[in-house]
Each structure stands twice: as structure tokens, then as C-alpha cells.
Design an enzyme around this catalytic site. Sequence first.
Site, PDB file in Angstrom:
ATOM      1  CD  GLU D  70      -2.246  -2.379   0.987  1.00 14.91           C
ATOM      2  OE1 GLU D  70      -0.727  -2.453   1.366  1.00 14.91           O
ATOM      3  OE2 GLU D  70      -2.929  -3.349   1.174  1.00 14.91           O
ATOM      4  CG  HIS D 139     -11.434  -7.180   7.307  1.00 20.37           C
ATOM      5  ND1 HIS D 139      -9.560  -7.675   7.857  1.00 20.37           N
ATOM      6  CD2 HIS D 139     -10.225  -7.396   5.598  1.00 20.37           C
ATOM      7  CE1 HIS D 139      -9.507  -7.955   7.714  1.00 20.37           C
ATOM      8  NE2 HIS D 139     -10.157  -7.601   6.125  1.00 20.37           N
TER       9      HIS D 139
HETATM   10  C1  LIG Z   1      -2.488  -4.478   4.517  1.00 19.84           C
HETATM   11  C2  LIG Z   1      -3.758  -5.004   3.777  1.00 19.84           C
HETATM   12  N1  LIG Z   1      -3.407  -5.240   2.581  1.00 19.84           N
HETATM   13  C3  LIG Z   1      -4.635  -5.719   1.305  1.00 19.84           C
HETATM   14  C4  LIG Z   1      -5.551  -6.990   2.698  1.00 19.84           C
HETATM   15  C5  LIG Z   1      -6.441  -7.733   1.708  1.00 19.84           C
HETATM   16  N2  LIG Z   1      -5.764  -9.062   1.440  1.00 19.84           N
HETATM   17  C6  LIG Z   1      -6.346  -9.821   2.384  1.00 19.84           C
HETATM   18  S1  LIG Z   1      -5.588 -11.333   2.375  1.00 19.84           S
HETATM   19  C7  LIG Z   1      -5.237 -10.619   0.778  1.00 19.84           C
HETATM   20  C8  LIG Z   1      -3.785 -11.457  -0.138  1.00 19.84           C
HETATM   21  C9  LIG Z   1      -2.151 -12.281   0.957  1.00 19.84           C
HETATM   22  O1  LIG Z   1      -1.309 -12.914   0.015  1.00 19.84           O
HETATM   23  P1  LIG Z   1      -0.484 -13.814   0.471  1.00 19.84           P
HETATM   24  O2  LIG Z   1      -0.175 -13.275   1.438  1.00 19.84           O
HETATM   25  O3  LIG Z   1      -0.675 -14.563  -0.758  1.00 19.84           O
HETATM   26  O4  LIG Z   1      -1.408 -15.176   1.845  1.00 19.84           O
HETATM   27  P2  LIG Z   1      -3.114 -16.018   1.062  1.00 19.84           P
HETATM   28  O5  LIG Z   1      -3.877 -15.470   1.112  1.00 19.84           O
HETATM   29  O6  LIG Z   1      -2.733 -17.276  -0.133  1.00 19.84           O
HETATM   30  O7  LIG Z   1      -3.041 -17.149   1.862  1.00 19.84           O
HETATM   31  C10 LIG Z   1      -5.267  -9.327   0.747  1.00 19.84           C
HETATM   32  C11 LIG Z   1      -4.249  -9.010  -0.832  1.00 19.84           C
HETATM   33  C12 LIG Z   1      -4.878  -7.155   3.543  1.00 19.84           C
HETATM   34  N3  LIG Z   1      -6.062  -8.137   4.536  1.00 19.84           N
HETATM   35  N4  LIG Z   1      -3.991  -5.866   4.685  1.00 19.84           N
END
Ligand SMILES: Cc1ncc(C[n+]2csc(CCOP(=O)(O)OP(=O)(O)O)c2C)c(N)n1
Lengths: 328, 328, 334, 334
Positions: D70, D139
Site C-alpha cells: 500500500e 476490516h
Molecule cells: C495490508 C493489507 N492489504 C490488503 C489486504 C487484503 N488482502 C487480504 S488477503 C490478501 C492476499 C494475501 O495473499 P498471501 O499473502 O499470498 O496469503 P494467502 O491469502 O494466499 O494465504 C489481500 C491482498 C489486507 N488484508 N491487508
Amino acid sequence: MNQPALPSREILVDIYRRMTLIKQNDERFLAVIKAGQIVAPYYSPRGQEAIPSALSVSLTDQDYICTIYRGFHDMLAKGVPVRMLWAEVAGRTTGTCKGKGGPMHITHPQSGVMVTTGIVGSSMPIANGLALAAQIRGEKRVAVAYFGDGASNIGAFHESLNMAAVWKLPVVFVCQNNGYGEHTRYEIATSAARISDRAAGYQIPGITVDGNDPLAMYHVARQAIERARSGEGPTLIEAKTFRFQGHVFGDADSYMLKGEKEAAMARDPVPAYRKWLIEQGHATEASLAKLEEAINAEISAAVEFALSSPVPDISELRRDVFAQEVLS
Amino acid sequence: MNQPALPSREILVDIYRRMTLIKQNDERFLAVIKAGQIVAPYYSPRGQEAIPSALSVSLTDQDYICTIYRGFHDMLAKGVPVRMLWAEVAGRTTGTCKGKGGPMHITHPQSGVMVTTGIVGSSMPIANGLALAAQIRGEKRVAVAYFGDGASNIGAFHESLNMAAVWKLPVVFVCQNNGYGEHTRYEIATSAARISDRAAGYQIPGITVDGNDPLAMYHVARQAIERARSGEGPTLIEAKTFRFQGHVFGDADSYMLKGEKEAAMARDPVPAYRKWLIEQGHATEASLAKLEEAINAEISAAVEFALSSPVPDISELRRDVFAQEVLS
Amino acid sequence: MNAAQAQTSKPLNTIQAVNLALDEAMRTDPNVILLGEDIADEQAGGIVGVTKGLSQKYGTSRVRSTPISEQAIIGAAIGAAIVGMRPVAEIMLMNFTAVAMDMIVNHAAKLRFMSGGQTHVPITIRTMTGAGFGTGGQHADYLEAWFAHTPGIKVVAPSSPADAYGLMLACIFDDDPCLFIENMPTYWNPGPAPQPGVRIPLGRANVLRPGTDVTVVSYSRTVADCVAVAEKLSKEGVSAEVLDLRTISPLDMDTVLQSVAKTRRAVIVHEAVKAFGVGAEIAANINEHLFGQLKAPVGRVGAYFSPVPFAKVLETEFVPTPARIEAALRATLK
Amino acid sequence: MNAAQAQTSKPLNTIQAVNLALDEAMRTDPNVILLGEDIADEQAGGIVGVTKGLSQKYGTSRVRSTPISEQAIIGAAIGAAIVGMRPVAEIMLMNFTAVAMDMIVNHAAKLRFMSGGQTHVPITIRTMTGAGFGTGGQHADYLEAWFAHTPGIKVVAPSSPADAYGLMLACIFDDDPCLFIENMPTYWNPGPAPQPGVRIPLGRANVLRPGTDVTVVSYSRTVADCVAVAEKLSKEGVSAEVLDLRTISPLDMDTVLQSVAKTRRAVIVHEAVKAFGVGAEIAANINEHLFGQLKAPVGRVGAYFSPVPFAKVLETEFVPTPARIEAALRATLK
Ligand SMILES: Cc1ncc(C[n+]2csc(CCOP(=O)(O)OP(=O)(O)O)c2C)c(N)n1
Ligand SMILES: Cc1ncc(C[n+]2csc(CCOP(=O)(O)OP(=O)(O)O)c2C)c(N)n1
Ligand SMILES: [Mg+2]
Ligand SMILES: [Mg+2]
């Protein structure tokens, strides 16, 4: 590296027990959500069972983990009581967090699950703090930070690894690389060929391992945990895996490569490991069936416990904000 | 790597001109501050002159830089008019920013100085955006982000390098490693043996260079700039250097290693380069003396201009907050 | 009587007062640790010396100079706190809380609630701020309103060395996260010594100067200006009561309302930008609870609606000047 | 008439409305670019499809799915904006603005001022939030008060699809940074179509429902509840005027004061935590400017002073319920 000695049969089966608990729990969860009995956002860890299962057998209740919204597998592998997990997700007073935290914020200090977070990247800085306390107090505890591949691109990852490295904190960073962050494929967002390559920038070990191979995962995790416990500092583990249910319950998977998920599911780590255990003589079909049945019963009891537990009173909105109840 | 061809005499002298401007400007600045004629926090770049001087000769006014509170050398090397710089630091309407920004926030778009920031690490994400605009518009501009060694430990560094790498942005990340972040020695805070080692985690080139050697710096910078300009993506340059005046004006330097500063000052890059230029026949004593005198005069005129310029009107507090004046 | 205590008999400034409080806390509780940039003695004990001598006394395991990594600093403090330590983390300037905002508001402030009370985060975040040094737009913001609007974190802002001492001790030993705001330009101003070891309760305002005609509510640096203006007006026979909030959240409206119920006039003064600032909440509450009882509209004095400007003429006018405070009081008294 | 315009004749929801506005902006100005996690079509056009179809139409150079970074997202938007682009950057949920707070408040909001007007930052930050989906403490926060307290950034929060369309266009083409807050739980609620291409001016409140007995001031999701409560009370002969602020900063106090000068009663409603929220500033202003003219204390309804709770019973009560809004109105009318 020499092929390290096989862990004991007890450990091998224990890993399977944890994997099965996670898998069955997930299946039941999806069923209960689909039936509308529980309404909650659900980020399924199905397909990633082997990682925390193979890791947690080398931890004790005294060790800590910090995990993420997807971390039901991490929690269950670490020992959060199934019924308290269900009760929390059902929003009941008997849940781990009295129903106030919900699925993304499970905490259960007795089993060492100290933080579950919904903010990408934030498990790592807090895990450092748990490790820091252990280090200052001269305790031999280890902290594990779980996070995803997408999280390896956020600032907190970098700050955490650097701080852990300069202070030699007893922490293990476990990146569960399931190939996607929400809808975004690894390569689109991540400049490193392997996430473990980033460890070099902190002068700490970085290892990529097949996270769906319980044995490989066990050995890599064990070494990192021992390294941390003996004061040598952090390790970055990249455990490659796949998630079978997309990002969140209801995800249509339209962004995935064609056939990718099907291929991964065909290599489902849980039945594969089961087969291997029996083939290698570490367990019998009957013994595993019995174990599975016991888990099934435990989950059934947990669901019932959860759904029959009371919901919190409105007054809870004034409690646990501060130590003292909020008055106005 | 073959020894690359020596740049033209014109360029060699131009580098010296910029270095001298920075050095003399710093000396005058310290004198004026000590005399109490200007009151402002001052983060001297003395000792780091060669880095932006050797780099900026490969940039045009169309190229962008983002720099930091210490970046007077970066600004002067890039072409910010001396008198506007002085007027800004004196808080006058004739300053680059009408006296509203001050020394930590010099902006001068005509010379490509787009952002000066006081927040560690924040030059990088914004430089990416400048580069992004150039990329989308198909312009051949390059953006340079200057920052310090301490800044390489903050989250924004990591996010910026990763994004620049996956998008192949035309940006050059220049870490001016002067061995300290405020009072903290490099090793205390930074886990990498060399900051350039961190480039591997982003699959981009990472080069450590003696930032006090104008020729070495020139070649490394030129290559990175050409790489960026031709669409091949970012480079991380670690330019090793030292700051002669501590962190901020008034700094007692008690945290420095014994003799460290004296040794560095004995290797002052400006007279060393001057000596080399004459010895190698690229310039004469007389020609450089003349150049130095001209710069001296320019600075004197700038100081006078600044101190005789008007201070802003209170109504400026309502302007430039939004496009429209704030009414209430 | 130890050295620290002996020292407290003579006047001291806020740097010394905070140092003494940290020393006292570290001496009495091994769970107190310090984290922050440059804070150990090898790094000169902090950028202005607030933590001087503490790493020598308690070791660099407990007094840690950190990388420039505010998210990691607060994260480390949180993690250590949930297993029982009482970390004091320094975010050098309040504007830099912006890079650690996630750790502070999404984690430190919320973990007690989200865990259903199983964990809590007894950290103290020390930070400094305040206009006056010509540092410009990114180094002098008062941002307490952000944190006051965040349930789960306490916000404390002392106005004198002695208060800094007593409130710092209270914050460290409070079981909730506390943000502790130090005013930088007045760091070196001396004041009476505090009572050794005595904590000042959080959440209670201090009636600093009793009066009957108008209530002035303030905190941090502007308290001194309010007292000065009150003194000035007293020569004209106006009796102004000056309240120092000390704690901004939880807000001690009881004390404020009690005072205004008596004076029926109020002015709120803070260095933060007036719009959407802490003064708005206080004014809204006064109006609500003392509806129909006020003799004049509640006055508010704060900074202009602009970033902190650099040029001295602008910087001086930007914050509430004594003249602006006085004008607001007079308007209320009309 | 293009496809986008043809579509606007039938009702549409906020997802479609924002999509249409982005489409319109990208079509008319090549400087409009989009940045955010998952926003390109290869990534399914956003987590709920707000940006669907846009990368196909305008290319992935202008519609970029970003890493989860971000700070880098907002930084990239700022950099591109100061050289003339009009980036629309998505911060998926409002709580995640906390990780980009430095870029937003120390840079985007301040660069115009700090540069003496030489550069400005015409970015739009799209973000979504709102309780109701059981997402818990991290959230669903409404954090607009933080940004309203920050000079230099505009804060906009539409309450209907048509407003979302017109305000989004206004934000994109405004020369200042704008934070655009979308309410997630009502994303799918249909509403009347907007006027194609027509921008709704920023900084002006909308008198959504005229009335004479009490003024209700709100924005975003709670506007609909306020209208519903107003309708209900109208059956008892109470005529409530409902104002939708649309823009929170700069705040249109003129319209609010004009209304309250007439009704002499006011209630402010928002989903954000009540304490130190936007309602405080509005209440403080009403009391100041209409001193002695009000018939009742200004009411404020907001969320409880707690993190967003998970359990449905708690989540439902946490935000201003119609019952709580009604009670506040009735209290004012007594
Ligand atoms: C700081 C932040 N940015 C965006 C999000 C929205 N978000 C939730 S899960 C996610 C994907 C995360 O991917 P990864 O780290 O690969 O974990 P996975 O869900 O694949 O286990 C995002 C972008 C968030 N929760 N926190
Ligand atoms: C986010 C943030 N944290 C802390 C500071 C305080 N600070 C200002 S300069 C500085 C040291 C930076 O060191 P380095 O990056 O090496 O740059 P140098 O000053 O040596 O040129 C620090 C910690 C800041 N400005 N921003
Ligand atoms: Mg992933
Ligand atoms: Mg440095």
C-alpha cells in the site's frame, strides 16, 4: 545435505493426525457455512495442511505462533481446541475470544496461538516481539510467523526480517507460498524468483521447500526451530503449496491458470501422505481409519457445542476495550 | 569489467563544478547559521558531494529526482538555482517554495527536483510514480530516488524496489551509505553485509561503489540510468561515503568511532578530485580557481538575495492547502 | 534514597523528568524495556538524550537501539507486551506514527478486544512533536485526535516536567496501550520536581488554576500559554479556571463539566489543527450536557487548517498564539 | 451515445456506478490510470468487480494490478500525479489506509503546500469499509475523521449509486487529493441511474429530504437509515430534514447551518465511532454559530467506543441502528 533421519513413527502419525484434523475441519466448515448454520467469512487453508502439521510437532505449548486470516490449519496444528474454534466462528461466548474476535482474530494463549491477524504482513513484526521477550528473559521459546507469498511484498516483511536478523531473534518466518495473493498470481506481484532468495539481504538462511511434503517440511522446520532455539537467529522458510478453495469462500477462481487447481488437487497432500504412511508400514489402514473417525466425532461435538452455546450480551461492547469497562 | 572510457574533459570539469558548488554552499551555510542570520535545521551533505555530482551529469532537466532532508547536494547537482535555495531556507517568498516548505521540502520542478522529504524511506515510492508516468506516456525520462543507509531498513524501501522491479520502472535507487543513520552505526541496524546485496531479492542489479570516487560513481550511475532509460528496469546503487558534519547541525558526534571522521575528512573527495583533475591534465589550477571564484560570487549573491527578500504574508496559511483558498 | 530520587529535589526539565521516570520503572520492574532509534548510550542516548544513561545502567538487552523500522518497533513492543513485558517504544516524531499506524491502531489498540480479553498490550509509545523549530510540514504535527478516535488506546500529553514524570510512570504500569506525547520545543524548560515514584492517575484532568468566570481546557504545550493569558486577564478582574486534561482519551468530561457548570463559559485550546480536533469533542459534550446553561458559545483555538509552515512568521501564527487565546477568552466573556 | 451512457438509463448499484465513472474518466482523459490490488481483468477486475472490464478496454498499462504494497501504491500514485496524471488508487479496505498513512497524510495531503503550490497531487484514493459482513475488528472501520483532520486532502463518502458516480468523477478531476469512501455492505443495493458525465460538486451537502422540525446530518450508509427514520416519524407529523454531506472535508457548514437555523434541532449520524468523530466537529459548529437558537442539545449517533465486534448480535448493535437514530431524534424533539 544428507538425507536426515526419519522421525519416529509417533511423530509421523502425529503429523497425519494434525493434517486430518485440518482437512476434516475444513470440509465440515464448508458444509456448515453452505447450510447457512454459520455466517462468517472463511479463508480455507485446504491444501496447505502439511506445512503447520509438520512444523508444529517440533514446537511445544510454550512456543508461540502468529498467524493470519487463512490460518485455521496453523491454529489447529498448534493445538487450539476445536470446539473453541467453532464457537468463536459461530460468535458464541464459549469461543476462544468470547465471539468478539471471529475467524480472523483467533487467540488462544494456552496453545501458544498469540495473534491471528487480518492485515497482510502483520504477523511478522509481532512474532518478533514474542521472540524478543523470550530472548530477554532467557527462555528457550521460539516464535513462528506464518504469512503468505503476497505478504512477502509488504513493508512489514522487510522490517521484520531485518530486525530479527540484527538481533538474532528466535523466530522462524514461514511463508506459505500458495501461488496467489487473492486473485494475483505470484509472478505478477513478486520480483523474486523464490521468496527464500530474499533471505540473503538479511544474512539469514533462506530455504524453499515443498510444503506439501510432510517429511521435507518437517526437516526444514526442525532445523530452523533448533537454530532459533539455540540463539542463532531467524530463518526464512518458503513452503510451496496450493489452496484448493480459492481466496475466500465463494471465490470463483476465474483468475487461476487453466487446470492449475485440478492438478494441485490431484496431488492432495493428505491422502498422499496417508498412502505413504501405510505403504511404508508406519501405520495401518485400520489405525488411520480409527484416528479419522475419532477426529470426525470430535468435530461433530465441536459443531454441536458451538451452535448450542450462547451469543454474547450487548454489554460486551463496553468490555475488553480497556482493562476497565467503558462507561459512556 | 573493462575499465570504461573516461568521460570528456567537459564532463569531468562539470562534475567538479557541481562538487565545488555543494562544498562551498555548505561552508557558507554553516557560517550563516552560526552567525544566526538564518535559523533552520540543517543536515549537511558535506563529504557526499561526489555522488549526485557524478550522477547528475548523465541526467537532463527532464529527468526527475526525489531526495531527502540531507539532499542539498542532490538538489544543487541537479540544478536548483542557488538563490532560490537560500531564499527558501531563509523562509522568504522568493524561495523555491515561497518559504512554506523549508530546507526539508525543497521542490523545483524546472530542474526536476520533484520531492524532498523528511520521512525516512519515502523518496522511493514517489520516485516510482514519476517513473511510472514516464513509462505510461512513453517518455524517456528517468527518476532517481536518493536515500540513506538507514532508510534501507524501512518498509517503503522493500515495497518500492519490488514494485519497480515487477513493472520494470525507469528508476535508479541511490543509497548514499554514509555509515550512520542519525547516531546509529550501519552494522547495529542493518543485517546486510552490503546494501546492494538486497537487490538479489528483486532480481535487479545491485552495485556497491565508492561514492567518493567521481569516476567510479559516474560509470555506475551512467549504466543504471541508461538501463532505466532503455526500459530494462531499476538498479540499486549503494554509494559508500561519509558525512563530515554529523547528522544535523550541532551534532556532537559522540557516537562515532574514534578517528573515523578525521580519517574520512582526510580523504575529502573534493580536493582529492581537484588534485587528480590537475595532475591528469584535465584542468589547470588557474581554470579551477576561476571556477571556484565564480561559484563563490554566485553564493554570495544568493545569500544577499535571500536575506533581502520579503517574508511571506500570514494569508499564505490559507493558500496552497487546496487549489482553492481555505476560507474559514 | 537512590541517586534518581535525590535528584528530584531540584527543578528539572522534561527530558530529565522522562528519563527519571524510565529509570524508576526499569529499576522496579524487569519487564520494562525500551525500544527506539538511537536510544542506547552507544548512540548517545537518544536524539536529544531522553534515554541517556539507561542502557549503561540496565544493559542493551533492555534498552535497544533499533533500525529505522517503525512498524517493526511497534510490532516488537506489541509481541513482548502480550506475553507480559511493559515495553516503552519511541517513535521519534509524531508524524512518524503514520508509518506505524497499522501496528498502533489495528493491533495494539484492538488485541484486547479481539482476543476477548485473553491478551492485552501494555505498551507505552513515547513520541515528540510541536511547532517552533522550523522543521516544516512533516515534523511537528499534533495528531492526538486520530488516536483519541481509536478505541483501545489511551492518549496522554503532559504539560510540565513533573506531570511528564508521573504520567509516564502511570502509562508504563497501565495495562492498556498508551500514547505519550512530549512537546519538543519546551523540552528544556525547567519546572518543579515531581514526587519520586508517584504516578499521576490516567483519565483525570488537573485543575491547574482555579477560577470562576471562564473555563479554559487545554493540554500539552498550550497549557502554559493558557495560564499566562489567565494571569493577564486576572489583572482586569477576570477569573479564569485553567484545566489541564493530562489524558485526552479517556476524556475526563466530569471535571470539565463540573468546571463549566460553574463558569458557564469555556474555551478549548490545543496546538493541533482546530478542524475535527480534540476540541470539537469537548465542545460538543459541553454543549450537550450544559445545554441552555452557557452564557456564550464554547470557543475553540487550534492551529490553522494547513500543514505546519516553515517560515518563522507563518509558523508562529499557525499555532495558537497567546493573542489568539486571549481573543477567544474575551469573545467568550463579552 | 456510447455503451456506458446507454447503460445508465436503468437502475444500477454502486459497484456498477463506480465502474461507469472510472470508465467515463478513463475514456475522456488518458491521464487517468488505476492502481490497486487485483484490479485488472486477469485478476477478475477487483475483489468485488468494481474495476471489471477496464483493463480490457484501456490496457494493463493504465489499469495495474499491484503487489500488496500500500505504501508503494500510494507513492506511485503521488509521483504520477505531480507530473500531471490523475491516478485512482485503490486501498482495498479502509483499515489498510493505516499502512499507507504516511504517504497519504505526510505526502499527498501536504505536497501542494510544502512546495509552495508548485506541485499538486490530484489522486483519488478509493477505499471501502463498513460493518455488516462479520469481518471483525480489522476490516470495517470508518476512519474519515483522521483524514478530515488532515489539511490538504478532501474526504468524500457517497450514499447512493448515482452519487457515487457523480462524486467519483468530481474527485478524479479535482486538483486535490481525494479520499473516496465506498460502503461495502450496500454495494449491491440498486438505485436510480446517474446523469451520464455529470460531476457532483465537492464540498456541497445535499438536502435529500426537506423538513422543518429537525435536521438530520449524515453521510454514506447511514443516510438511508436516517431517511427511513424520517419517513417513519413523518407519520407522527414530524418533519425531519435529512442532509447528506457527500463531502466530509471541506465541510459544507453553510448548508447545515441554514437547515438548523430553520429547524433549531439537529442530530448527526455516522457509522464511525462517535467519540472524536466527524459528528463532534459538526455539533461544535452548530452550537457555536446558532448559540441560543437551538431548542434541544445537538444529538450525535455513532458506533460504540469499541473495535468492530465479530458476533452478529454485537456487530448489529455496534453501528447506529435505526432504533438508536430514532431515539436520538425523539430526544431532540422532546
Ligand atoms: C495490508 C493489507 N492489504 C490488503 C489486504 C487484503 N488482502 C487480504 S488477503 C490478501 C492476499 C494475501 O495473499 P498471501 O499473502 O499470498 O496469503 P494467502 O491469502 O494466499 O494465504 C489481500 C491482498 C489486507 N488484508 N491487508
Ligand atoms: C520514518 C522516519 N523515522 C525516523 C526518522 C528520524 N530520522 C531522520 S534522519 C534519520 C536517519 C536516516 O539515516 P540514513 O537513511 O542513513 O540517512 P542519512 O541521514 O545518514 O543521510 C532518522 C532516523 C524519520 N525522519 N522518518
Ligand atoms: Mg498466497
Ligand atoms: Mg546514513
